[in-house]
Structures are given as structure tokens and as C-alpha cells.
Motif scaffolding. Structure first.
Motif, short mmCIF file in Angstrom:
data_model
loop_
_atom_site.label_atom_id
_atom_site.label_comp_id
_atom_site.label_asym_id
_atom_site.label_seq_id
_atom_site.Cartn_x
_atom_site.Cartn_y
_atom_site.Cartn_z
N ILE A 265 0.86 -1.18 0.00
CA ILE A 265 0.00 0.00 0.00
C ILE A 265 0.90 1.23 0.00
O ILE A 265 1.82 1.34 0.81
N LYS A 266 0.62 2.15 -0.93
CA LYS A 266 1.33 3.44 -0.95
C LYS A 266 0.28 4.53 -1.15
O LYS A 266 -0.68 4.34 -1.89
N GLY A 267 0.50 5.65 -0.51
CA GLY A 267 -0.47 6.73 -0.66
C GLY A 267 0.07 8.08 -0.25
O GLY A 267 1.03 8.17 0.53
N VAL A 268 -0.55 9.11 -0.79
CA VAL A 268 -0.31 10.50 -0.40
C VAL A 268 -1.69 11.11 -0.18
O VAL A 268 -2.41 11.35 -1.15
N MET A 269 -2.04 11.37 1.08
CA MET A 269 -3.42 11.68 1.42
C MET A 269 -3.52 13.02 2.17
O MET A 269 -2.68 13.35 3.01
N ARG A 270 -4.60 13.74 1.87
CA ARG A 270 -4.88 15.01 2.54
C ARG A 270 -5.61 14.76 3.86
O ARG A 270 -6.64 14.09 3.89
N THR A 271 -5.08 15.28 4.95
CA THR A 271 -5.71 15.18 6.27
C THR A 271 -5.75 16.57 6.89
O THR A 271 -5.04 17.49 6.43
N PRO A 272 -6.54 16.77 7.95
CA PRO A 272 -6.56 18.09 8.60
C PRO A 272 -5.18 18.50 9.13
O PRO A 272 -4.88 19.70 9.22
N GLU A 273 -4.34 17.52 9.44
CA GLU A 273 -3.00 17.82 9.96
C GLU A 273 -1.99 18.14 8.86
O GLU A 273 -0.91 18.64 9.14
N GLY A 274 -2.34 17.83 7.60
CA GLY A 274 -1.43 18.06 6.49
C GLY A 274 -1.35 16.83 5.60
O GLY A 274 -2.25 15.99 5.55
N THR A 275 -0.23 16.71 4.87
CA THR A 275 -0.03 15.59 3.95
C THR A 275 0.40 14.35 4.72
O THR A 275 1.39 14.38 5.44
N MET A 276 -0.32 13.27 4.53
CA MET A 276 0.06 11.99 5.13
C MET A 276 0.60 11.08 4.04
O MET A 276 -0.11 10.75 3.10
N ARG A 277 1.85 10.70 4.15
CA ARG A 277 2.47 9.78 3.20
C ARG A 277 2.51 8.40 3.83
O ARG A 277 3.01 8.21 4.93
N ILE A 278 1.99 7.43 3.09
CA ILE A 278 1.85 6.06 3.60
C ILE A 278 2.67 5.13 2.72
O ILE A 278 2.61 5.19 1.49
N ASN A 279 3.42 4.25 3.36
CA ASN A 279 4.20 3.25 2.64
C ASN A 279 4.18 1.98 3.48
O ASN A 279 4.79 1.92 4.55
N CYS A 280 3.47 0.97 3.01
CA CYS A 280 3.31 -0.26 3.78
C CYS A 280 3.65 -1.45 2.89
O CYS A 280 3.08 -1.63 1.83
N GLN A 281 4.60 -2.26 3.34
CA GLN A 281 5.03 -3.47 2.62
C GLN A 281 5.03 -4.62 3.60
O GLN A 281 5.75 -4.61 4.59
N ALA A 282 4.17 -5.63 3.30
CA ALA A 282 4.11 -6.84 4.14
C ALA A 282 3.94 -6.46 5.62
O ALA A 282 4.66 -6.94 6.50
N LYS A 283 2.99 -5.58 5.89
CA LYS A 283 2.64 -5.15 7.24
C LYS A 283 3.69 -4.26 7.90
O LYS A 283 3.57 -3.93 9.08
#
Length: 322
Positions: A265-283
Motif C-alpha cells: 500500500i502506498k499513498g499521499v493523502m490530505r488530512t486536517p494535519e497536512g499531507t500523510m504519506r503512507i508506505n506499507c510493505q508486508a505489514k
């Protein structure tokens, strides 16, 4: 003349993190460019690499290594016209490097570029996964490497270290292998020479050619979000794109990622706190939050088994803030 490096590595080996490190070390006054390809249609890496001080072109929705080379040629030519000092090319982790190297070595480009070393990332834990070790692209990426970067050593067990040592002893031909974490390697590696060698032709090609040319997926009309699917080489990808007015709960997103039983899972998401960058590989989850906000939100899953995308989508939509 533009110096060019191919940056390869299987899914989750840390290619984007390595690119971020290299771009941060870019010498002052040098103009750099990045050509990035992704398996899915959404274009996450482009968002992760944005604002890093380099000209960026994306080729989403497939493998630039095997779609007749046309998207690769168009993107490459566009970047070379700007005469960058250095160009870094990141194919998808499911890509085969042979055709890219053949294209970069073609006589038509000899006056334009200098092909330097191919850097291939390897996470030693991958050597314990029979499905990965048996993957044609995994093996051929390593075969094409001029320098192997054994990344994520901070996550290895003693068994992983021994497995890597055994593999290195059997490696043919012998090549430099550098152990590191977070893609932290000396910039001087980029000027190591490219050594031509015979590589096997890939047997498996991506089943879905890119639909969006040289730009990642965009929203049309009044759409608030959309989904894109892609599949091939035994893997499936599903990505979601949300407009700039959609904000997500940071805690709900992290829980959604934690509960999703998928490979990547990879993502760049807008949240109230700012940009949330997500990088998940095999948990193994990495997340960061920055105060700036991207123009939209993008998140993508890659998995080697059948997935109920509708169920995952329903849970993701519940992470939105009203």
C-alpha cells in the motif's frame, strides 16, 4: 550530455526512498530529471517525488519495459530536450530491465546521454520468500545490476544476513554489494560505469498497456473520486484518487492500512494535519505527516492474490471526514 542511471528493485525494496535520498544530495547548480513508471494507474511515486528539485515525468498504468517502448521513448525524449545534467529512471518493481537498457544503449541516443551504472535494490528478507525468488523479474533485475544495494538492513534478522551472504557468494558475475538502510548511499555510485551483459528476454508481459500516456490519472468533470484497476504478471493493483476538497482522518487511514491483508500500500493523502504519506510493505508500515497539502489524495494497493476491492473501498470511503 546527460548522465543516466537505471534504478531497479522488486516491490518494496525501497526505490522511492533511495531516489528521495539521491535528490536531496543533488549538487547545487546541477539540473536533474526523473522518469518514473508504476504498475498501477494512479501515480503515487510522482506525488512522493514532487517538489524534490528535479523535473519529473510519470508513466503510470503498466511497465515501461515492455509496452513496445513507446511511452518510454516519449517520456525520455521530453526530458532530454530540457538537457538535464542527470536523469534517474525508476521502472516499476514488476518491470524487466532488458528493453530499457537496450533502448538507452541505442545509437540514436549516444549523442544525448551517457549510460552509467544500473543500481538494483535488494531487501535480504526477499531471499526467504520462494514466490519472490522464483519471480522472473526479480531474478533478471539482479542479473542486470552493476551495483546491488542491499537495503533495509536495520530490519534484517541474523538469518537474513546469512542468507544474503550465501547468495552473494554464489552471485555470478561478482559485482559490488553495498548494505544500507533508508536508501542512504554515496552519490558517487551514480558515476560508476555501466557494464553491458547478455540478459534473458522476458517471457511475461504486462496485460494492460497504459491508458493515460505520460500523466497519472485525473478526475473528470464534477467527480469527487474515482477508482482504477490494473493487473498482470500475477499481480493486481487497485488505486483511488480523491479531489482536493476531500479530507481523511489520519487515525482511520492508519487503521485501514493495518487491517488490509495485502502485499503493498502506498499513498499521499490530505488530512486536517497536512499531507500523510503512507508506505506499507508486508505489514511494515511507514507514515509521515507534513504541513503542506498535495493537490489531491492518491492511494494504491498491489497484491498477488484475489482481493475484494469493493470491501476495501467501502472501508476506505468511511475514512473520509464529512
Amino acid at each position: 550530455m546527460t548522465r543516466v542511471n537505471l534504478i531497479t528493485g522488486f516491490l518494496g525494496s525501497g526505490k522511492t526512498t533511495l531516489l528521495c535520498h539521491l535528490l536531496a544530495a543533488r549538487p547545487a547548480g546541477e539540473k536533474w530529471a526523473v522518469l518514473v513508471n508504476e504498475f498501477g494507474e494512479i501515480g503515487i511515486d510522482g506525488a512522493l517525488l514532487a517538489d524534490r528539485g528535479a523535473t519529473l515525468k510519470e508513466i503510470p498504468g503498466g511497465c515501461l519495459c515492455c509496452v513496445n517502448g513507446l511511452p518510454m521513448q516519449v517520456g525520455l525524449n521530453m526530458l532530454l530536450k530540457s538537457k538535464p545534467d542527470r536523469l534517474l529512471i525508476e521502472p516499476t518493481g514488476l518491470g524487466h530491465p532488458r528493453q530499457v537498457l537496450q533502448m538507452l544503449s541505442a545509437p540514436v541516443y549516444q549523442a544525448w546521454l551517457q549510460l552509467n551504472a544500473t543500481l538494483t535494490l535488494l531487501d535480504a528478507r526477499q531471499l526467504a520468500e520462494p514466490r519472490i525468488v522464483a519471480n522472473e523479474n526479480f531474478r533478471d533485475q539482479l542479473a542486470a545490476a552493476d551495483i546491488i544495494i542491499a537495503n533495509k538492513r536495520d530490519c534484517w534478522s541474523e538469518e537474513d544476513r546469512q542468507r544474503l551472504a550465501d547468495w552473494q557468494q554464489q552471485m555470478q558475475p561478482a559485482r559490488p554489494l553495498i548494505q544500507t538502510e533508508f536508501g542512504q548511499v554515496p552519490l558517487s555510485l551514480l558515476d560508476a560505469p555501466y557494464l553491458p551483459r547478455d540478459l534473458p528476454a522476458p517471457h511475461h508481459y504486462h496485460s494492460s498497456p497504459p491508458t493515460s500516456g505520460l500523466a497519472a490519472l485525473r478526475l473528470d468533470g464534477e467527480a469527487r473520486w474515482r477508482r482504477a484497476l490494473n493487473h498482470g504478471q500475477g499481480y493486481s493493483a487497485c488505486g483511488w484518487l480523491f479531489d482536493a476538497d476531500t479530507l481523511f482522518s489520519r487515525d482511520a487511514l492508519l487503521e485501514w492500512v493495518r487491517l488490509a491483508a495485502v502485499d503493498r500500500i502506498k499513498g499521499v493523502m490530505r488530512t486536517p494535519e497536512g499531507t500523510m504519506r503512507i508506505n506499507c510493505q508486508a505489514k511494515e508500515l511507514q507514515s509521515e505527516t507534513f504541513t503542506s497539502l498535495p493537490p489531491d489524495s492518491r492511494i494504491e494497493i498491489i497484491h498477488s492474490q484475489q482481493v475484494d476491492w469493493n470491501q476495501l473501498q467501502s472501508a476506505l470511503l468511511k475514512c473520509r471526514l464529512r
